[in-house]
Scaffold this motif. Structure first.
Motif, short mmCIF file in Angstrom:
data_model
loop_
_atom_site.label_atom_id
_atom_site.label_comp_id
_atom_site.label_asym_id
_atom_site.label_seq_id
_atom_site.Cartn_x
_atom_site.Cartn_y
_atom_site.Cartn_z
N PRO A 149 0.85 -1.31 -0.03
CA PRO A 149 0.00 0.13 -0.12
C PRO A 149 0.85 1.36 -0.01
N LEU A 150 2.00 1.05 0.85
CA LEU A 150 2.75 2.41 0.70
C LEU A 150 3.55 2.76 -0.44
N TYR A 153 0.76 3.93 -3.12
CA TYR A 153 0.26 5.30 -2.39
C TYR A 153 1.26 6.42 -3.10
N GLU A 154 2.57 6.10 -2.83
CA GLU A 154 3.62 7.21 -3.22
C GLU A 154 3.93 7.24 -4.68
N ASP A 157 1.38 9.06 -6.46
CA ASP A 157 0.89 10.51 -5.94
C ASP A 157 -0.57 10.75 -5.53
N ALA A 158 -1.19 9.76 -4.78
CA ALA A 158 -2.35 9.85 -4.44
C ALA A 158 -2.78 10.86 -3.44
N ASN A 160 -5.53 10.67 -1.42
CA ASN A 160 -6.19 10.17 -0.22
C ASN A 160 -5.58 8.75 0.05
N TYR A 161 -4.75 8.66 0.89
CA TYR A 161 -4.28 7.10 1.21
C TYR A 161 -5.40 6.18 1.56
N ARG A 184 -5.54 0.31 -5.85
CA ARG A 184 -4.49 0.33 -4.70
C ARG A 184 -5.54 0.53 -3.40
N PRO A 186 -5.64 1.08 1.08
CA PRO A 186 -4.81 1.20 2.57
C PRO A 186 -4.51 -0.13 3.13
#
Length: 239
Positions: A149-150, A153-154, A157-158, A160-161, A184, A186
């Protein structure tokens, strides 16, 4: 992009099938995800195992070589052709969508489910894990790998995680770009659907690359030693 023009996973993998062997040899698979995931699989000798999202049959072949009775499913007909060429008659192969009920499988029929880098193409994990729980017998195991997930997310460039969102990767087939959609989510939406479906989390691994990764992509090796890429999970059906 209008909804009817959005790329689908099935179409993407049909296009990628002819050159997919290159993906298996990529260090992110060969020297990071695949060894970490297979290390989580328990003894499968004489066990009936479902390869959920089998692609070209890499995990199917690995399971067969270790004595499992394997059923492999995927919804890409082109990838299934490659899996059939690879496996021959050594496993039962079905065209099926793991997002829907697996009508060929009886309750409690399987001893294990393995799903390598397939679940991030699925939006609703509660439904999928519920179906896996249905077809597994008592103490049946589930091993799967997915995007971390991390990392996604990075990378994307989302904003809202905490939301589960549809994203797209761009791969290549014979030099032509192929849009590959995925979801993707969390960390909570990895673990909670699993527990809600009646599984006990046994082990969770955030793998680091093997030394052989450095030989192939030294420029990425140091980053992947410090930054998570994949998530590999083993769970057991809780009775």
């Amino acid at each position: 992009m209008p909804p009817d023009e959005r790329p689908t996973v099935e179409d993407a993998y049909d296009r990628l099938s002819a050159t997919y062997d290159e993906q298996e040899d990529d260090p992110y698979c060969a020297d990071l995800e695949f060894p970490a995931t297979t290390e989580l699989v328990p003894d499968v000798v004489g066990k009936r195992v479902l390869d959920a999202g089998c692609g070209s049959g890499r995990y199917t072949e690995w399971l067969i070589e270790r004595g499992a009775d394997v059923v492999a499913v995927d919804k890409s007909s082109e990838m299934l052709e490659r899996a059939n060429d690879r496996i021959g008659g050594r496993a039962a192969i079905h065209r099926a969508n793991i997002e829907e009920p697996l009508e060929f499988a009886d309750d409690g029929e399987f001893d294990g489910v393995v799903s390598g880098l397939a679940l991030h193409y699925v939006e609703n994990w509660r439904r999928v894990f519920g179906e896996f729980a249905r077809i597994l017998g008592p103490d049946g195991f589930l091993v799967f790998s997915t995007h971390h997930p991390l990392d996604v997310y990075e990378a994307f460039d989302a904003e809202n995680y905490f939301e589960t969102q549809r994203e797209r990767m761009t791969w290549s087939a014979d030099g032509e770009p192929v849009e590959v959609p995925f979801y993707r989510r969390p960390f909570a939406e990895v673990v909670n659907p699993l527990v809600d479906a009646g599984f006990r989390l046994d082990e969770l691994v955030e793998p680091k690359p093997r030394e052989t990764f450095e030989e192939k992509q030294p420029e990425s090796y140091e980053k992947r030693l410090k930054h998570p890429t994949f998530l590999c999970v083993r769970a057991s059906k809780f009775e």
